[in-house]
Design a protein around this motif. Structure first.
Motif, short mmCIF file in Angstrom:
data_model
loop_
_atom_site.label_atom_id
_atom_site.label_comp_id
_atom_site.label_asym_id
_atom_site.label_seq_id
_atom_site.Cartn_x
_atom_site.Cartn_y
_atom_site.Cartn_z
N TYR A 106 53.80 -39.24 32.37
CA TYR A 106 53.36 -38.64 33.27
C TYR A 106 53.35 -39.03 34.70
O TYR A 106 52.78 -38.47 35.75
CB TYR A 106 52.14 -37.53 33.09
CG TYR A 106 52.30 -37.16 31.76
CD1 TYR A 106 52.85 -35.69 31.57
CD2 TYR A 106 51.79 -37.58 30.49
CE1 TYR A 106 52.92 -35.13 30.40
CE2 TYR A 106 51.90 -36.98 29.41
CZ TYR A 106 52.60 -35.54 29.25
OH TYR A 106 52.53 -35.04 28.01
N SER A 107 54.02 -40.33 34.98
CA SER A 107 53.89 -41.06 36.08
C SER A 107 53.99 -40.38 37.25
O SER A 107 53.75 -40.51 38.45
CB SER A 107 54.19 -42.53 36.09
OG SER A 107 55.92 -42.24 35.95
N HIS A 108 55.20 -39.49 37.20
CA HIS A 108 55.65 -39.04 38.27
C HIS A 108 54.95 -37.47 38.66
O HIS A 108 55.25 -36.91 39.89
CB HIS A 108 57.21 -38.35 37.88
CG HIS A 108 57.32 -37.74 36.73
ND1 HIS A 108 57.17 -38.02 35.63
CD2 HIS A 108 57.86 -36.16 36.84
CE1 HIS A 108 57.31 -36.62 34.68
NE2 HIS A 108 57.66 -35.92 35.44
N GLU A 109 54.03 -37.16 37.74
CA GLU A 109 53.27 -35.95 38.13
C GLU A 109 52.29 -36.21 39.07
O GLU A 109 51.54 -37.32 39.28
CB GLU A 109 52.72 -35.48 36.88
CG GLU A 109 53.78 -35.09 35.50
CD GLU A 109 54.64 -33.74 36.05
OE1 GLU A 109 54.55 -33.03 37.04
OE2 GLU A 109 55.68 -33.57 35.30
N SER A 110 51.59 -34.96 39.73
CA SER A 110 50.75 -35.21 40.93
C SER A 110 49.32 -35.02 40.30
O SER A 110 49.03 -34.65 39.34
CB SER A 110 51.04 -34.26 41.77
OG SER A 110 50.49 -33.03 41.28
N TYR A 111 48.42 -35.92 41.13
CA TYR A 111 47.01 -35.68 40.77
C TYR A 111 46.60 -34.25 40.63
O TYR A 111 45.67 -33.86 39.87
CB TYR A 111 46.00 -36.61 41.60
CG TYR A 111 46.25 -37.88 41.56
CD1 TYR A 111 45.31 -38.88 40.46
CD2 TYR A 111 47.03 -38.77 42.08
CE1 TYR A 111 45.49 -40.11 40.28
CE2 TYR A 111 47.06 -40.14 42.29
CZ TYR A 111 46.46 -40.69 41.12
OH TYR A 111 46.35 -42.31 40.82
N ARG A 132 48.19 -34.69 46.17
CA ARG A 132 49.75 -34.35 46.16
C ARG A 132 50.48 -35.52 45.54
O ARG A 132 51.91 -35.63 45.45
CB ARG A 132 50.22 -34.12 47.65
CG ARG A 132 49.68 -32.58 47.92
CD ARG A 132 50.44 -31.89 49.22
NE ARG A 132 49.91 -32.85 50.33
CZ ARG A 132 48.94 -32.58 51.07
NH1 ARG A 132 48.09 -31.57 50.80
NH2 ARG A 132 48.62 -33.18 52.08
N GLN A 133 49.80 -36.92 45.55
CA GLN A 133 50.61 -37.94 45.20
C GLN A 133 50.87 -38.34 43.57
O GLN A 133 49.95 -37.59 42.73
CB GLN A 133 49.73 -39.37 45.85
CG GLN A 133 49.58 -39.26 47.15
CD GLN A 133 48.68 -40.45 47.57
OE1 GLN A 133 48.18 -41.12 46.84
NE2 GLN A 133 48.39 -40.61 48.82
N PRO A 134 51.86 -38.90 43.25
CA PRO A 134 52.05 -39.00 41.86
C PRO A 134 50.99 -40.21 41.32
O PRO A 134 50.53 -40.93 42.05
CB PRO A 134 53.41 -39.85 41.77
CG PRO A 134 53.82 -40.32 43.21
CD PRO A 134 53.12 -39.43 44.26
N MET A 135 50.83 -39.77 40.15
CA MET A 135 49.87 -40.85 39.39
C MET A 135 50.38 -42.16 39.18
O MET A 135 49.18 -43.13 39.00
CB MET A 135 49.19 -40.12 38.16
CG MET A 135 48.54 -38.79 38.26
SD MET A 135 47.89 -38.12 36.70
CE MET A 135 49.46 -37.42 36.05
#
Length: 154
Positions: free
Chosen positions: A111-116, A101-104
């Motif tokens: 895409y740094s704000h997207e989740s794993y 659920r954390q951002p990458m």
């Protein structure tokens, strides 16, 4: 390490199902099928001057239509571009449902704000749809009346 939560467990089980289906569809793959180019100008794997086979470079994202690819190129793409490429985001950090659920973060660039989890689902989508394409290419090869060839050496 704690046991994986339901999301991680289900995600891994689905990856395993996709892998099993893909490998089953590749059973008995021949050299001829592996490199078969059903249309002109296919992207494939080619022997370089040093004798090592390398994948043709990926086209620009805006190439339309995208070049057609061989079974060889699609297998390379699944393993190298997708699974190995995405694996770098997971390193040796602790794994689990909370992590998904954390951002990458910064290493993911735009895409740094997207989740794993989104990355894992994207990898699953890539693996599943390219795996299905491998099966379709094998069906087309047989339907085209291509002669039977010996299976690839293992």
């Amino acid at each position: 390490m704690t046991s994986p939560g339901p999301v991680t467990r289900d995600l891994l089980a689905t990856f395993d199902d996709v892998r099993s289906r893909t490998l089953a569809r590749l059973e008995g793959l021949t050299d001829a099928e592996y490199l078969w180019e059903p249309v002109a100008s296919c992207m494939t794997l080619r022997a370089a001057a040093d004798g090592v086979f390398r994948a043709d470079p990926r086209p620009p994202h805006d190439a339309h239509p995208a070049p057609f690819t061989t079974i060889a190129w699609r297998i390379w793409h699944i393993g190298a571009d997708c699974l190995r490429g995405y694996g770098r985001f997971f390193d040796d950090e602790p794994q689990g449902g909370d992590r998904l659920r954390q951002p990458m973060g910064p290493r993911a660039g735009a895409y740094s704000h997207e989740s794993y989890l989104l990355l894992a689902l994207h990898a699953l989508d890539e693996t599943a749809h390219h795996g299905a394409e491998l099966g379709v290419l094998r069906d087309l090869y047989l339907a085209a009346g291509a002669p039977f060839q010996r299976p690839l050496s293992r």
